[in-house]
Scaffold this motif. Structure first.
Motif, PDB file in Angstrom:
ATOM      1  N   ASN A  58     -17.142   2.609  36.046  1.00  0.00           N
ATOM      2  CA  ASN A  58     -16.491   1.954  35.441  1.00  0.00           C
ATOM      3  C   ASN A  58     -14.828   2.370  35.269  1.00  0.00           C
ATOM      4  O   ASN A  58     -14.442   3.404  35.505  1.00  0.00           O
ATOM      5  N   TYR A  59     -13.865   1.140  34.901  1.00  0.00           N
ATOM      6  CA  TYR A  59     -12.564   1.231  35.027  1.00  0.00           C
ATOM      7  C   TYR A  59     -11.945   0.578  34.034  1.00  0.00           C
ATOM      8  O   TYR A  59     -12.491  -0.219  33.412  1.00  0.00           O
ATOM      9  N   ALA A  60     -10.820   1.282  33.599  1.00  0.00           N
ATOM     10  CA  ALA A  60      -9.934   0.448  32.473  1.00  0.00           C
ATOM     11  C   ALA A  60      -9.149  -0.785  33.256  1.00  0.00           C
ATOM     12  O   ALA A  60      -8.936  -0.488  34.436  1.00  0.00           O
ATOM     13  N   ASP A  61      -9.251  -1.710  32.365  1.00  0.00           N
ATOM     14  CA  ASP A  61      -8.547  -2.806  33.122  1.00  0.00           C
ATOM     15  C   ASP A  61      -7.198  -2.498  33.598  1.00  0.00           C
ATOM     16  O   ASP A  61      -7.034  -3.451  34.881  1.00  0.00           O
ATOM     17  N   PRO A  62      -6.152  -1.805  33.436  1.00  0.00           N
ATOM     18  CA  PRO A  62      -5.114  -1.800  33.957  1.00  0.00           C
ATOM     19  C   PRO A  62      -5.257  -1.123  35.438  1.00  0.00           C
ATOM     20  O   PRO A  62      -4.259  -1.321  36.154  1.00  0.00           O
ATOM     21  N   VAL A  63      -6.190  -0.478  35.759  1.00  0.00           N
ATOM     22  CA  VAL A  63      -6.528   0.219  36.914  1.00  0.00           C
ATOM     23  C   VAL A  63      -7.458  -0.531  37.721  1.00  0.00           C
ATOM     24  O   VAL A  63      -7.730  -0.108  39.154  1.00  0.00           O
ATOM     25  N   LYS A  64      -8.321  -1.606  37.347  1.00  0.00           N
ATOM     26  CA  LYS A  64      -9.258  -1.995  38.054  1.00  0.00           C
ATOM     27  C   LYS A  64      -8.715  -2.757  39.574  1.00  0.00           C
ATOM     28  O   LYS A  64      -7.520  -3.296  39.456  1.00  0.00           O
ATOM     29  N   GLY A  65      -9.380  -2.432  40.589  1.00  0.00           N
ATOM     30  CA  GLY A  65      -8.859  -2.952  41.707  1.00  0.00           C
ATOM     31  C   GLY A  65      -7.859  -2.360  42.456  1.00  0.00           C
ATOM     32  O   GLY A  65      -7.579  -2.310  43.646  1.00  0.00           O
ATOM     33  N   ARG A  66      -7.392  -1.079  41.969  1.00  0.00           N
ATOM     34  CA  ARG A  66      -6.387  -0.281  42.652  1.00  0.00           C
ATOM     35  C   ARG A  66      -6.984   1.527  42.408  1.00  0.00           C
ATOM     36  O   ARG A  66      -6.520   1.988  43.655  1.00  0.00           O
ATOM     37  N   PHE A  67      -7.764   1.736  41.441  1.00  0.00           N
ATOM     38  CA  PHE A  67      -8.070   3.133  41.574  1.00  0.00           C
ATOM     39  C   PHE A  67      -9.728   3.250  41.591  1.00  0.00           C
ATOM     40  O   PHE A  67     -10.386   2.346  41.519  1.00  0.00           O
ATOM     41  N   THR A  68     -10.119   4.138  42.305  1.00  0.00           N
ATOM     42  CA  THR A  68     -11.634   4.221  42.903  1.00  0.00           C
ATOM     43  C   THR A  68     -11.909   5.709  42.589  1.00  0.00           C
ATOM     44  O   THR A  68     -11.234   6.640  43.057  1.00  0.00           O
TER      45      THR A  68
END
Length: 124
Positions: A58-68
């Motif tokens: 799961n990811y925080a919204d500000p990093v979704k699509g950029r962090f893995t």
């Protein structure tokens, strides 16, 4: 359990970094892992989490699509690949762990073991 982060540094906007969280003295597959960050003057915030097996992330919204977030239990290391970085990503990044029987992670998960942090600075 000892957690040691590495891979931070100075990067230009739009650049990438890969953070590592190396564990020692444990079977990493028994632990849920989270990455957090704390910017100057701001509260610590969760960035991403990964379940024991790695099946759930799961990811925080500000990093979704950029962090893995990924993990290699054999190497007892968890990674945070950060792409398309912006100055707003500047912070000290921490990994955290909690031993659990559940193979899930949610952003509100609690952790009781923390690393010392690694500085990420995004600036031109």
């Amino acid at each position: 359990l000892r957690l040691v982060e590495s891979g931070g540094g100075l990067v230009q906007p739009g650049g990438s970094l890969r953070l590592s969280c190396a564990a020692s003295g444990v079977t990493l597959g028994d632990y849920r892992i989270g990455w957090f960050r704390q910017a100057p003057g701001k509260a610590r915030e969760v960035v991403a989490c990964i379940s024991r097996s790695g099946r759930t992330t799961n990811y925080a919204d500000p990093v979704k699509g950029r962090f893995t977030i990924t993990r290699d239990n054999a190497k007892i290391t968890v990674y945070l690949q950060m792409n398309n970085l912006s100055p707003e990503d500047t912070a000290v990044y921490y990994c955290a762990a909690v031993r659990t029987l559940l193979d899930v992670c949610v952003m509100s998960s609690r952790y009781d073991q923390w690393g010392q942090g690694t500085q990420v600075t995004v600036s031109s």
